[in-house]
Scaffold this motif. Sequence first.
Motif, mmCIF file in Angstrom:
data_model
loop_
_atom_site.group_PDB
_atom_site.id
_atom_site.type_symbol
_atom_site.label_atom_id
_atom_site.label_comp_id
_atom_site.label_asym_id
_atom_site.label_seq_id
_atom_site.Cartn_x
_atom_site.Cartn_y
_atom_site.Cartn_z
ATOM 1 N N ALA A 143 0.935 -1.014 0.048
ATOM 2 C CA ALA A 143 -0.058 -0.063 0.179
ATOM 3 C C ALA A 143 1.012 1.219 -0.107
ATOM 4 C CB ALA A 143 -1.069 -0.004 1.159
ATOM 5 N N LEU A 144 0.291 2.380 0.073
ATOM 6 C CA LEU A 144 1.075 3.706 -0.131
ATOM 7 C C LEU A 144 1.052 4.506 1.114
ATOM 8 C CD1 LEU A 144 2.559 5.265 -2.549
ATOM 9 C CD2 LEU A 144 0.475 6.636 -2.507
ATOM 10 N N PHE A 246 15.027 -2.509 1.391
ATOM 11 C CA PHE A 246 14.117 -2.024 2.337
ATOM 12 C C PHE A 246 14.422 -0.928 3.417
ATOM 13 C CE2 PHE A 246 12.084 -2.834 6.611
ATOM 14 C CZ PHE A 246 10.922 -2.853 6.361
ATOM 15 N N ASN A 247 15.419 -1.220 4.081
ATOM 16 C CA ASN A 247 15.846 -0.398 5.034
ATOM 17 C C ASN A 247 16.312 1.160 4.478
ATOM 18 O OD1 ASN A 247 15.798 -2.327 7.118
ATOM 19 N ND2 ASN A 247 17.861 -2.904 6.614
ATOM 20 N N GLU A 248 16.755 1.316 3.336
ATOM 21 C CA GLU A 248 16.917 2.492 2.951
ATOM 22 C C GLU A 248 15.814 3.600 2.287
ATOM 23 O OE1 GLU A 248 20.595 -0.077 2.080
ATOM 24 O OE2 GLU A 248 18.580 -0.276 1.842
ATOM 25 N N THR A 249 14.765 2.529 1.822
ATOM 26 C CA THR A 249 13.739 3.237 1.274
ATOM 27 C C THR A 249 12.832 3.793 2.924
ATOM 28 O OG1 THR A 249 12.378 1.064 1.379
ATOM 29 C CG2 THR A 249 13.153 2.041 -0.909
ATOM 30 N N VAL A 250 12.642 2.881 3.726
ATOM 31 C CA VAL A 250 12.137 3.008 4.940
ATOM 32 C C VAL A 250 12.634 4.398 5.472
ATOM 33 C CG1 VAL A 250 11.591 2.459 7.316
ATOM 34 C CG2 VAL A 250 11.212 0.822 5.405
ATOM 35 N N TYR A 254 10.897 8.115 6.668
ATOM 36 C CA TYR A 254 10.726 8.610 7.864
ATOM 37 C C TYR A 254 11.604 9.777 8.080
ATOM 38 C CZ TYR A 254 14.393 5.859 10.094
ATOM 39 O OH TYR A 254 15.739 5.328 10.241
ATOM 40 N N SER A 255 12.701 9.972 7.323
ATOM 41 C CA SER A 255 13.752 11.111 7.517
ATOM 42 C C SER A 255 13.171 12.306 6.824
ATOM 43 C CB SER A 255 14.872 10.681 6.956
ATOM 44 O OG SER A 255 14.857 10.541 5.411
ATOM 45 N N GLY A 256 11.996 12.021 5.924
ATOM 46 C CA GLY A 256 11.389 13.313 5.296
ATOM 47 C C GLY A 256 12.077 13.524 3.983
ATOM 48 N N THR A 257 12.974 12.710 3.390
ATOM 49 C CA THR A 257 13.749 12.739 2.167
ATOM 50 C C THR A 257 12.708 12.666 0.932
ATOM 51 O OG1 THR A 257 15.887 12.019 2.952
ATOM 52 C CG2 THR A 257 15.565 11.918 0.734
ATOM 53 N N CYS A 258 12.014 11.703 1.131
ATOM 54 C CA CYS A 258 10.883 11.607 -0.061
ATOM 55 C C CYS A 258 9.639 11.179 0.588
ATOM 56 C CB CYS A 258 11.195 10.257 -0.999
ATOM 57 S SG CYS A 258 12.145 8.838 0.000
ATOM 58 N N ALA A 259 8.598 11.795 -0.082
ATOM 59 C CA ALA A 259 7.071 11.801 0.643
ATOM 60 C C ALA A 259 6.090 10.548 0.311
ATOM 61 C CB ALA A 259 6.458 12.974 -0.005
ATOM 62 N N MET A 260 6.441 9.643 -0.382
ATOM 63 C CA MET A 260 5.894 8.600 -0.687
ATOM 64 C C MET A 260 6.516 7.200 -0.843
ATOM 65 S SD MET A 260 2.888 9.611 -3.558
ATOM 66 C CE MET A 260 3.941 10.729 -4.760
ATOM 67 N N LEU A 261 6.001 6.058 -0.550
ATOM 68 C CA LEU A 261 6.611 4.838 -0.182
ATOM 69 C C LEU A 261 5.713 3.632 -0.504
ATOM 70 C CD1 LEU A 261 9.077 2.983 0.508
ATOM 71 C CD2 LEU A 261 8.341 3.315 2.813
ATOM 72 N N ASN A 262 5.794 2.825 -1.309
ATOM 73 C CA ASN A 262 4.915 1.531 -1.373
ATOM 74 C C ASN A 262 5.598 0.478 -0.713
ATOM 75 O OD1 ASN A 262 6.623 1.880 -3.960
ATOM 76 N ND2 ASN A 262 5.950 -0.635 -3.724
#
Length: 425
Positions: A143-144, A246-250, A254-262
């Motif tokens: 999910a997004l 996985f760890n890098e996208t998460v 949460y660091s606010g670098t990018c705004a969307m994550l599936n």
Amino acid sequence: MKRLTVMLAAVAGLAISAGAALADTTVKMVEVITSPPRTEFLKKQIAEFEAANPGIKVELVSLPWGQAFEKFLTMVQAGDTPDVVEMPERWMGLYANNGQLEDLGPYMAKWDDAKTLGDRAKQFGSTVNNTQFMIPYGYYVNALFWNKKLFKEAGLDRPPATLDEFVEFSKKISAIPGKYGYCLRGGPGAFNGMHMFMNIADGKGGYFTEDGTSTINDEGSVKGLQMLADMYKNGLAPKDAVSWGFNETVTGFYSGTCAMLNQDPDALLGIADKMSADDFAVAPLPVGPSGKSYPTLGYAGWAMFANSQHKDEAWKLMATLLSPKDNLEWAKEVGVVPIHNGADQDAHFKTEQFKGWFTELSDTSKYEMVTPPTHLENLGNFVDQVAIKNFQEVLLGQKPAKQVADEWAAFLTKEQQAWLAKNKK
């Protein structure tokens, strides 16, 4: 004489003590989807099992997820097989088709907790030869995740509903200095999410037509792959995302670098620990031109090796970990949808953060779950090795999306048609 009696008694005592030590059975267990908190929680459940089952010890081997496929295959080829293994769905075809996994059906027939086991667990654990070679411990549904603060800063007040909006919103957020719209995953574990966007763009779920021809190079699928490549090239995702797992996208989310994550619910653990519940939510995935979306529903579970010398003890361990109580605790800790009927009614799953996943699971008219073809023997190598390298080549502009999709289709079609020929009824 008295001294001889004492000595004999001492020898007898030592023999009894040695016999008790020898009576301990060691069950070897391999964990492959690892992280430090997850492993610690599994060790806690194992310790509780050992306390309740004197005489059974569990040796836990934790493999790093990024290299788990190769490392575990090397172990098996060297004859170093465990009694119990954590089995990702895409590995099952390799080990089950080679006769290396135990049929769990006879054990389940005598298992009281099978009464509350959901049908999905029975179905997904028996995709190879209609035999229960694995019992899932939970489901990974995509999910997004969306960052409310960054969306507001970009003048947006809701998540994207369509693929076009997904790209449009990513552009608006990426216009903020130092921010990106999308936490793209180009490294380990990238295939399922990437293929999901290809399916959404194609307006078609799954992998094959009825005759076994792969649909991964359909015109719409190629457009979906190209969409991700264009987003990366145009700076809507961080440059180093080409190798993100996985760890890098998460962390990027949460660091606010990018705004969307599936992502699946397992990402919620790290995110909820770092972000206020008011600052993010989880929405259903955007729909494609067909008005439908095709979330990936992956899963993993516990399987037993057929050459185990301790099958009863191995099953006792599996049955405990898969019991309603332990499974619910596990689902909350590692972030999966639990396997027993009614578990989703637990208060833990009634928050806004879980809404996206349960909307997708309940609205079958709009969201069609896609599961990997786990019956294919070479799926694991394709998903975890070949496809990742090719996806990175597309992102970096080294190969055209159409060429790569055609190569994937040729491989998958050959695998599926060979399987169909072998399994003709």
